[in-house]
Each structure stands twice: as structure tokens, then as C-alpha cells.
Write an enzyme that holds these catalytic residues in place. Structure first.
Site, PDB file in Angstrom:
ATOM      1  N   ARG A  45       0.846  -1.191   0.000  1.00 59.29           N
ATOM      2  CA  ARG A  45       0.000   0.000   0.000  1.00 59.29           C
ATOM      3  C   ARG A  45       0.878   1.236   0.000  1.00 59.29           C
ATOM      4  O   ARG A  45       2.096   1.133   0.103  1.00 59.29           O
ATOM      5  CB  ARG A  45      -0.946  -0.037   1.218  1.00 59.29           C
ATOM      6  CG  ARG A  45      -0.195  -0.524   2.459  1.00 59.29           C
ATOM      7  CD  ARG A  45      -0.561   0.118   3.705  1.00 59.29           C
ATOM      8  NE  ARG A  45      -0.419   1.545   3.673  1.00 59.29           N
ATOM      9  CZ  ARG A  45       0.747   2.191   3.826  1.00 59.29           C
ATOM     10  NH1 ARG A  45       1.899   1.549   3.988  1.00 59.29           N
ATOM     11  NH2 ARG A  45       0.785   3.504   3.804  1.00 59.29           N
ATOM     12  N   GLY A  46       0.231   2.419  -0.101  1.00 59.15           N
ATOM     13  CA  GLY A  46       0.995   3.668  -0.210  1.00 59.15           C
ATOM     14  C   GLY A  46       1.126   3.993  -1.693  1.00 59.15           C
ATOM     15  O   GLY A  46       1.528   3.132  -2.492  1.00 59.15           O
ATOM     16  N   ARG A  88      -7.526  -0.314  -6.793  1.00 58.37           N
ATOM     17  CA  ARG A  88      -7.686   0.816  -5.873  1.00 58.37           C
ATOM     18  C   ARG A  88      -7.765   2.107  -6.702  1.00 58.37           C
ATOM     19  O   ARG A  88      -6.859   2.381  -7.504  1.00 58.37           O
ATOM     20  CB  ARG A  88      -6.519   0.902  -4.875  1.00 58.37           C
ATOM     21  CG  ARG A  88      -6.458  -0.306  -3.935  1.00 58.37           C
ATOM     22  CD  ARG A  88      -5.575  -0.028  -2.725  1.00 58.37           C
ATOM     23  NE  ARG A  88      -6.251   0.789  -1.749  1.00 58.37           N
ATOM     24  CZ  ARG A  88      -5.638   1.363  -0.712  1.00 58.37           C
ATOM     25  NH1 ARG A  88      -4.331   1.216  -0.549  1.00 58.37           N
ATOM     26  NH2 ARG A  88      -6.309   2.080   0.162  1.00 58.37           N
ATOM     27  N   ASP A 236      -2.068  10.734  -1.918  1.00 57.92           N
ATOM     28  CA  ASP A 236      -2.419   9.691  -2.888  1.00 57.92           C
ATOM     29  C   ASP A 236      -2.724  10.279  -4.257  1.00 57.92           C
ATOM     30  O   ASP A 236      -2.581   9.606  -5.273  1.00 57.92           O
ATOM     31  CB  ASP A 236      -3.620   8.893  -2.385  1.00 57.92           C
ATOM     32  CG  ASP A 236      -3.171   7.935  -1.304  1.00 57.92           C
ATOM     33  OD1 ASP A 236      -2.995   8.368  -0.157  1.00 57.92           O
ATOM     34  OD2 ASP A 236      -2.920   6.759  -1.632  1.00 57.92           O
ATOM     35  N   LYS A 247      -4.810   9.831   3.356  1.00 56.91           N
ATOM     36  CA  LYS A 247      -5.517   8.973   4.311  1.00 56.91           C
ATOM     37  C   LYS A 247      -6.578   9.727   5.102  1.00 56.91           C
ATOM     38  O   LYS A 247      -6.356  10.876   5.491  1.00 56.91           O
ATOM     39  CB  LYS A 247      -4.475   8.351   5.240  1.00 56.91           C
ATOM     40  CG  LYS A 247      -4.986   7.416   6.292  1.00 56.91           C
ATOM     41  CD  LYS A 247      -5.890   6.320   5.757  1.00 56.91           C
ATOM     42  CE  LYS A 247      -5.277   5.476   4.661  1.00 56.91           C
ATOM     43  NZ  LYS A 247      -6.267   4.641   3.953  1.00 56.91           N
TER      44      LYS A 247
END
Ligand code: MRU
Length: 352
Positions: A45-46, A88, A236, A247
Site C-alpha cells: 500500500r501507499g 484501488r 495519494d 488517508k
């Protein structure tokens, strides 16, 4: 030290972030579906890390493309890109990385499919290595704004785990500490999936950076009672006007920082800037399953059947952002103009 992503010629190794900090185990990915599954589960993730693994996964799977002509190859390649992209929606780095590899192949003057497959792998690895370099440069630019003695609040995980290495907001904290500044990091735990307490705390500890862990709801009171010199978060997707998705909880932190006169910065490589998205309201925000809120692990913590809203990200309006720390320097307001300028130097704008 730990290496969250490793390219092993015939497979990709991913440090399984769902198991941290308890266990350091790797997932051996021999096909794109295994990588896609790891992305969906947040085992990797990230935003920058997602861009890197998307490109590597497509390079790996493209080896078994059977199309013999250039057109057949590109047709099948697009299907692979689409499969990864649907995992995602918010992190733009996947779209950026896959656009970059596809453009590179399209501009190549070879019609040979085997050469295209090789070039694809080389470009994916270039993205991997360049991300580490970009993060190190973010650290160099970012440490300039860090006072010699500084408390820096952050949220989520933006370290080596979230990138190809070094980290973005975490990289700034790391670079300041490496430069001899007395840094205290304040890591918000990051409900609901606890990237702050499970991952950032783990990385800060591994790097011997002093820190304190708080719950997200303590951030305001921490600012009031103990004070903070800076808030630095990752991103993101950064829209063309500077609005920055990150986030869930980042928006609240920005408001709190504003209220307490604490400068609020976003640290991200320019691959996280999406010039095709004009403003924050246009950024697709991923909504995840209710169980992430109603349960901790397998333990239910809310009554059965409750209504839940679980957006994984929120958007910090550009007006709250003192600067965007990138590998090319710190972008300051007015963002529309200065983002265009920063991207214009090296980066091709995407048009789709
Ligand atoms: O849902 P996640 O854990 O992938 O969310 C990650 C973040 O919000 C990070 O802050 C962002 O991707 C920047 S990582 C350098």
C-alpha cells in the site's frame, strides 16, 4: 534493514504489511493476480509503492502475452493494466506508472514483441529505482523547513513501506534526523487500519527516530498542550489546483493545524500530481468494506448490522497547505501556476 518490494527476475517479493509489526513475512508473487490481491488487501500500500508494483506486475505478466503482432501485444497489455488499475481508485501513481510504461513502448521503433516485453521490464525497474531517488530528494528539500529542534506530526504510513524506499513525509523526518536535527515524530494511529501504529511506529523504531504514538482524536489536544512545529503528510493524488487526497483524517489534521498556527505540508513525488484532475472534488475516493470499522482483526467491536461509512481517504483543500515538498523542490502557492511549472520541466502530461 527491510526491503518492502524486491524484483527477483521471475517473481516479485512483497513484505506483507497486513502482518506487521508482529511478523515480517514476504508474499511471493508469480503472477499479476497475486499482486492485485495483495493490493486489495493492503498487503502492499501507499501511493508510490502502488505505482511501482503495478508496473512490475504488468511487466511480469506480460511475459506470457501470446499476441504475435505489435497491435495484439498492446491490446493484451491494456487488459493487464486495467486489471491492476481497478484494484484501488484513489492513488494516481498506478495510472501514472502504467501510462509511462505504455507510452515508452509505443514510442519504441521495434515491432518485435519480445523486445517490447524486455523494454517493459526495464521501464518498470527504472520507475522502481527513480522512486527511491525522488524520495531522497524530497528529504533533502524537506529538511530545510524543519527547525533544529522539531516536533513533527504525521498520519498514516509514508515510509519505505509506502514507497520503493526511504519514504515521502517519513523521508523528510528521516532526512532531518540524519542531518542531526533533534526530531520528535508524532504518529497518529490512523483508524481504521492502523497504518500509523502498526507501520509508521515500526519504521520509526527501526530507524531509531524518537516518536510518540497518539490516537487520531488526540491530535488537537496534543497541538494545544504540547505543541507541534510542523504537520507533514503524504498524498495519494494531488489535483491541478493543489487539493491533496490522503488517508482519512488528513483533512481534520489540516483544520487543527490551521487553528493552532502550525504549518501544514504535503510531501509527495511529482508522480502523485494528477494534472488531469482539476480539483479535490474530482478525485475518486475509495470506500472500503464496513468490517474494517466494525471489527478489529476477527473481533467484532460494533453491533451486528450497523450502518457504516468507510472512506479510505479525504481531501485537504489547497488553502490549508503551506507547501508541497517534491523531488523538484517545494511547490508554493499559487498552486495552479506553480504545479504546472513544476510538471512542465520533466514530466509529460497525461491526456486520458
Ligand atoms: O490506504 P493506504 O494505506 O494505501 O493509504 C496510504 C496513504 O494515505 C499515504 O499517506 C499515501 O499513499 C502517501 S504514501 C508515501
Amino acid at each position: 534493514m527491510y526491503q518492502p518490494i524486491a524484483w527477483k527476475e521471475d517473481h516479485i517479493l512483497l513484505l506483507d504489511q497486513t502482518k506487521l509489526p508482529e511478523q515480517e513475512v514476504y508474499i511471493e508473487c508469480r503472477d499479476l493476480e497475486t499482486v492485485a490481491d495483495a493490493i486489495r488487501r493492503l498487503a502492499v500500500r501507499g501511493a508510490p509503492a502502488l505505482g511501482v508494483v503495478a508496473a512490475l506486475a504488468v511487466a511480469l505478466e506480460a511475459r506470457i502475452i501470446t499476441g504475435k503482432t505489435r497491435d495484439e501485444f498492446f491490446h493484451e497489455l491494456q487488459k493487464l493494466c486495467d486489471r491492476i488499475l481497478e484494484t484501488r481508485p484513489t492513488a494516481v501513481n498506478m495510472k501514472w506508472a502504467l501510462h509511462r510504461v505504455t507510452e515508452k513502448l509505443q514510442s519504441a521503433d521495434t515491432a518485435q514483441v519480445k523486445n517490447l516485453k524486455k523494454m517493459l521490464e526495464q521501464e518498470a525497474l527504472a520507475i522502481f529505482h527513480e522512486d527511491i531517488e525522488a524520495n531522497q530528494k524530497i528529504g533533502i528539500h524537506g529538511r530545510e523547513i524543519v527547525p533544529d529542534q522539531a516536533t513533527i506530526m504525521t498520519i498514516c504510513n509514508t515510509g519505505s513501506l509506502a514507497t520503493a524506499g526511504y519514504g515521502t513525509a517519513f523521508g523528510v523526518i528521516r532526512a532531518a534526523a540524519e542531518a542531526g536535527k533533534k526530531v520528535l515524530a508524532v504518529s497518529c494511529e490512523t483508524r481504521p487500519l492502523l497504518q500509523g501504529s502498526r507501520l509508521t511506529a515500526w519504521e520509526l523504531q527501526k530507524n531509531n527516530i524518537p516518536f510518540v504514538l497518539i490516537t487520531d482524536s488526540m491530535a488537537g489536544y496534543y497541538m494545544k498542550k504540547k505543541g507541534a512545529d510542523l504537520v507533514i503528510i503524504g498524498a495519494d493524488r494531488i489535483a491541478a489546483n493543489g487539493d491533496s487526497a490522503n488517508k482519512i483524517g488528513s483533512y481534520s489534521l489540516a483544520i487543527l493545524a490551521h487553528q493552532h498556527n502550525i504549518p501544514f505540508y504535503v510531501a509527495a513525488p511529482t508522480s502523485t500530481i494528477d494534472p488531469d484532475t482539476q480539483q479535490g472534488d474530482d478525485i475518486p475516493i475509495e470506500e472500503r468494506k464496513p468490517e474494517e470499522i466494525t471489527h478489529i482483526g476477527n473481533q467484532r467491536i460494533a453491533p451486528d448490522g450497523v450502518a457504516v461509512w468507510n472512506p479510505a481517504f479525504d481531501v485537504v483543500p489547497f488553502a490549508y497547505i503551506a507547501g508541497i515538498i517534491t523531488e523538484k523542490g517545494i511547490i508554493k502557492p499559487p498552486y495552479k501556476k506553480n504545479i504546472r511549472k513544476a510538471l512542465g520541466e520533466n514530466r509529460q502530461e497525461t491526456t486520458d
